[in-house]
Scaffold this active site. Structure first.
Site, PDB file in Angstrom:
ATOM      1  CE1 TYR A 179      -3.923  -2.229   0.507  1.00  0.00           C
ATOM      2  CE2 TYR A 179      -2.447  -3.398   1.992  1.00  0.00           C
ATOM      3  CZ  TYR A 179      -3.609  -3.356   1.254  1.00  0.00           C
ATOM      4  OH  TYR A 179      -4.459  -4.427   1.242  1.00  0.00           O
ATOM      5  CB  CYS A 188      -7.255  -5.505  -5.094  1.00  0.00           C
ATOM      6  SG  CYS A 188      -8.672  -6.596  -5.280  1.00  0.00           S
ATOM      7  CG  HIS A 189      -4.978 -11.203  -5.975  1.00  0.00           C
ATOM      8  ND1 HIS A 189      -5.671 -10.756  -7.089  1.00  0.00           N
ATOM      9  CD2 HIS A 189      -3.944 -11.940  -6.440  1.00  0.00           C
ATOM     10  CE1 HIS A 189      -5.075 -11.229  -8.176  1.00  0.00           C
ATOM     11  NE2 HIS A 189      -4.027 -11.938  -7.814  1.00  0.00           N
TER      12      HIS A 189
END
Length: 177
Positions: free
Chosen positions: A98, A134-135
């Site tokens: 992130y 997104c994984h």
């Protein structure tokens, strides 16, 4: 008009949604924010876009990287769109954090910093999961937190892509466990 189809995957059922432009949704049955933007005005019907999405998933679930993307039409704010565009650049079998996505966004926008938490919110609201990967986003410390489809499915997707899992762990508490 939104068109939907059900897809049976090794992870369970998946709902696919598309409009005339591209795929607007791909949700694992039971995932957080399931069908987030779907209106009551939708029809279960095969379309060329949904056929391409199914073909992509058929290849993906054999453990191979598809060499194409079906047409995509993600619905979201400018910020979310920017995050999802970065997600599409994460290579098959690789991960990012992130914080790294926040750094990339800050650099693109000429900002000194960007919030990793804000990025996490955008990643978590990705409505075209798996195809917009997104994984592949993990915590800086190797935590496998933050997957709306559930940590067990995140692990299976990463393993399917032959990702090196040796530095990752499942947190005892956190989001989207």
């Amino acid at each position: 008009m939104i068109f939907t189809e059900h897809y049976d995957s090794p992870l369970g059922g998946i709902l696919l949604a598309a409009d005339e432009i591209g795929l607007t949704g791909l949700w694992l049955d039971g995932q957080k924010y399931f069908g987030g933007h779907l209106s009551a005005e939708r029809r279960t019907q095969e379309t060329p876009i949904l056929t391409e999405a199914r073909r992509w998933l058929d290849i993906y679930f054999t453990g191979r990287e598809p060499d194409f993307l079906p047409p995509l039409h993600p619905v979201g704010s400018v910020f979310r769109q920017a995050v999802w565009k970065i997600l599409l650049q994460i290579p098959y079998g690789k991960t990012t954090t992130y914080g790294e996505i926040a750094r990339q966004l800050a650099a693109q926008q000429g900002l000194e910093r960007m919030s990793a938490q804000a990025v996490g919110g955008a990643v978590g609201h990705n409505e075209i999961s798996i195809i917009i990967p997104c994984h592949r986003v993990v915590g800086t410390n190797g935590s496998l937190t933050g997957y709306a489809g559930g940590i067990d499915k995140k692990i299976k997707l990463l393993e399917l892509e032959h990702t090196d899992m040796s530095r990752f762990f499942v947190p005892k508490k956190g989001t989207a466990l």
